[in-house]
Design an enzyme around this catalytic site. Sequence first.
Site, PDB file in Angstrom:
ATOM      1  N   GLU A 135       0.803  -0.911  -0.045  1.00 49.96           N
ATOM      2  CA  GLU A 135       0.407  -0.082   0.347  1.00 49.96           C
ATOM      3  C   GLU A 135       0.606   1.135  -0.444  1.00 49.96           C
ATOM      4  OE1 GLU A 135      -3.178  -0.332   3.087  1.00 49.96           O
ATOM      5  OE2 GLU A 135      -3.535  -1.972   2.002  1.00 49.96           O
ATOM      6  N   GLU A 241      -5.511 -11.174  -0.927  1.00 50.39           N
ATOM      7  CA  GLU A 241      -6.510 -10.653  -0.039  1.00 50.39           C
ATOM      8  C   GLU A 241      -8.085 -10.758  -0.313  1.00 50.39           C
ATOM      9  OE1 GLU A 241      -5.221  -7.470   2.280  1.00 50.39           O
ATOM     10  OE2 GLU A 241      -3.616  -7.806   1.495  1.00 50.39           O
TER      11      GLU A 241
HETATM   12  C1  HAH Z   1      -5.327  -4.705   4.091  1.00 44.99           C
HETATM   13  N1  HAH Z   1      -5.409  -3.629   3.826  1.00 44.99           N
HETATM   14  C2  HAH Z   1      -3.838  -5.311   4.906  1.00 44.99           C
HETATM   15  O1  HAH Z   1      -3.541  -5.117   3.920  1.00 44.99           O
HETATM   16  C3  HAH Z   1      -4.105  -6.606   6.011  1.00 44.99           C
HETATM   17  O2  HAH Z   1      -2.808  -6.440   6.045  1.00 44.99           O
HETATM   18  C4  HAH Z   1      -5.215  -6.548   7.163  1.00 44.99           C
HETATM   19  O3  HAH Z   1      -5.170  -7.466   7.648  1.00 44.99           O
HETATM   20  C5  HAH Z   1      -6.490  -6.065   5.811  1.00 44.99           C
HETATM   21  C6  HAH Z   1      -6.431  -5.272   4.573  1.00 44.99           C
HETATM   22  C7  HAH Z   1      -7.265  -2.921   3.295  1.00 44.99           C
HETATM   23  C8  HAH Z   1      -7.262  -1.305   3.321  1.00 44.99           C
HETATM   24  C9  HAH Z   1      -7.569  -0.825   5.213  1.00 44.99           C
HETATM   25  O4  HAH Z   1      -6.874  -2.036   6.237  1.00 44.99           O
HETATM   26  C10 HAH Z   1      -7.539   0.113   4.923  1.00 44.99           C
HETATM   27  C11 HAH Z   1      -8.210   0.238   4.214  1.00 44.99           C
HETATM   28  C12 HAH Z   1      -8.225  -0.084   3.174  1.00 44.99           C
HETATM   29  C13 HAH Z   1      -7.775  -1.162   2.568  1.00 44.99           C
END
Ligand code: HAH
Length: 333
Positions: A135, A241
Amino acid sequence: MNETHVLSLCAAYREYFPIGAAVSLETVRTHRELILSHFNSLTAENEMKPVSVHPEEGVYAFDAADTLAEFARTAGMRMRGHTLVWHNQVPQWFFRTSSGGAASKELVLSRMSDHIRTVAGRYRGTVYCWDVVNEAVSDDEEFLRHSPWTELTGDAFIRKAFETAHEADPAARLFYNDYNAVRPDKREKIIRLVKSLKDSGTPIHGIGLQGHWNICTPQTDEIREALDRYAELGLELQITELDVSLFRFEDHRTDLTEPPEELLERQAQFYERLFALLRGYRQVVTGVTFWGAADDRTWLDDFPVRGRKNWPLMFDTGRAPKEAFFRITGFLD
Ligand code: HAH
């Protein structure tokens, strides 16, 4: 229906790509049979993140991560590593001096490298692929997301992270991973980033599209266009994911205690179209991982609305296969 009487999900996809699940120390116990029957790849949902394995400088805590790695090894499953460098779930000591001021670029990069060397080195031979950077691209106007990483190192951390991961485990497949990766504006920024890494000779082998989607968006065409654009880079692609929420992102309703049939049907259609598409890309798509195993335990119960139940996966809260499961395995009939 009892899950033992249905086809195995990963067996159905044997000719296409591995099928993974994100797991925790808890779910490898509570969902053990389901995981062993239907998945041939694992990702630690939280246990390999910096905050979990490296809470203080020089202090590593590998017990939980080791347990999951051992589970994967013993079961003969693949394991994806998630994640080495991210702006969330990273302890603040990475960015501070002992007196509390901002750390220098050199100090941040050397801490990052120590971290990557230690973690990627430890799971060499078990983790076959790492989300090296998670990200880093912005959802807004700017190119890179503003974070302590960019604040203190500019864009230098990205290239350095991949180089260090490659040194630590020369055989590992190294991925850049992000969400909203099929949105055209963000997609093009991810491509720009990955291209610049490739052009500078940085070891990078794949792009992870997280796949936190919902029953309304994105459209299959948008996903297809993204796969085509990313495939032009000549790298592997994985859905890392995957989950399909019953709610649009802006929809904060909290009145449902059971999933309505109509929404489960729309979810089944979404998954059916998605997997039909992905099967057509088996030359480039080298893995599809769900962000959980069954609907009784999903991060979406707390995101974006805390405490709101969601039902985004292939198996219901009783661990039985859902309509979506039958649609994505129906191509074998
Ligand atoms: C993901 N982010 C992460 O990669 C993962 O490590 C986590 O467990 C869950 C989701 C997605 C995300 C976020 O956490 C916040 C805002 C937008 C997207």
